[in-house]
Scaffold this active site. Structure first.
Site, short mmCIF file in Angstrom:
data_model
loop_
_atom_site.label_atom_id
_atom_site.label_comp_id
_atom_site.label_asym_id
_atom_site.label_seq_id
_atom_site.Cartn_x
_atom_site.Cartn_y
_atom_site.Cartn_z
N ASP A 1 78.46 -35.23 -30.88
CA ASP A 1 77.95 -34.81 -29.58
C ASP A 1 76.62 -35.50 -29.26
O ASP A 1 75.79 -35.72 -30.15
CB ASP A 1 77.74 -33.29 -29.58
CG ASP A 1 77.57 -32.73 -28.19
OD1 ASP A 1 77.90 -33.43 -27.20
OD2 ASP A 1 77.10 -31.59 -28.07
N ASN B 1 88.19 -32.59 -22.01
CA ASN B 1 87.46 -33.78 -21.56
C ASN B 1 88.12 -34.47 -20.37
O ASN B 1 87.50 -35.34 -19.74
CB ASN B 1 87.31 -34.79 -22.70
CG ASN B 1 86.26 -34.37 -23.72
OD1 ASN B 1 86.30 -34.80 -24.88
ND2 ASN B 1 85.32 -33.52 -23.32
#
Length: 257
Positions: free
Chosen positions: A30, A78
């Protein structure tokens, strides 16, 4: 047990049998976007830098005794990102496979890509097939890439597979145990998860390996993924080794009267 019901190594291992060093490490990579923004760059460049970080981390992991690694590359959520960014992410996967797969294969790395193939571009599906075919016989290091993956969806699909076995007579309802259910997940070939790492300072799982993380240790590191390197991985392993993993048990002398 009826034919067709697979099993998985249980995650409820006894504390004295737990590895001193983690054998299976998962990473939520991340911070690519924030890394790029801090440098006044497009998010795409952050993702490219993230691929470099993954290459560094794979090399370091093998050196540090880790044998299995699962990384979160693209989640089912996503797809909500801008179309251009999604396209760039898929392009990076193509580039990673084209540029690194041969080297990984020669180094004894087995690459598995898990997640839903429905909705993926046809050439990406072909990349997935090629990665599996070219490295399937390797055993020095196992790299599992979660692509278009969501843990809740994986659990639902496993439940459907077991229900289908019951309906066809291959299994009975009472055959369902944590071990047999784990054997129906897409991660069934890997050992139990020991350590879950998330970078960028966030403290959540984001629908990643929910079942598998039942007895994993969690380490959250305040470093953006593109900056991740061997030093950060060594720090995560140091923290892991300091943990007292009891798997629900208690040490002798600590039982309440």
């Amino acid at each position: 047990m009826p034919a067709g019901v697979t099993t998985q190594v249980s995650d409820t291992r006894e504390a004295d049998k737990a590895p001193v060093s983690p054998l299976h490490v998962a990473i939520i990579m991340d911070g690519n976007g924030r890394w790029a923004k801090a440098r006044g760059q497009m998010r795409t460049l952050g993702h490219k830098a993230g691929v470099n970080a993954l290459q560094r981390t794979i090399r370091a992991a093998g050196d540090l005794g880790i044998t299995h690694m699962t990384v979160f590359a693209f989640s089912t959520e996503n797809w909500r990102r801008p179309a251009a960014e999604v396209s760039d992410l898929m392009g990076l996967l193509r580039t990673f496979i084209e540029s690194d797969l041969g080297k990984l294969a020669k180094e004894g790395v087995c690459v598995r890509i898990i997640g839903q193939q429905d909705g993926l571009p046809k050439d990406i599906v072909e990349c997935v097939r090629k990665a599996h075919d070219d490295t399937r016989h390797n055993s020095r290091f196992f790299l599992q890439v979660a692509l278009n993956y969501g843990a809740q969806a994986d659990v639902v699909e496993a439940a459907k597979r077991f229900a289908a076995k019951v309906k066809s007579g291959e299994a009975e309802v009472n055959d369902l145990t944590p071990e047999t259910f784990g054997g129906l997940l897409s991660t069934h070939d890997l050992p139990p998860l020991d350590l879950m790492i998330r970078t960028s300072g966030e403290h959540r799982l984001s629908n990643f390996l929910l079942w598998e993380a039942a007895y994993a240790e969690f380490v959250f590191q305040d470093v953006l993924w593109p900056d991740y390197d061997r030093v950060h991985l060594e720090e995560a392993l140091r923290i892991f080794k300091e943990r007292d993993r009891r798997f629900g048990a208690v040490e002798a002398g600590h039982v309440s009267a």
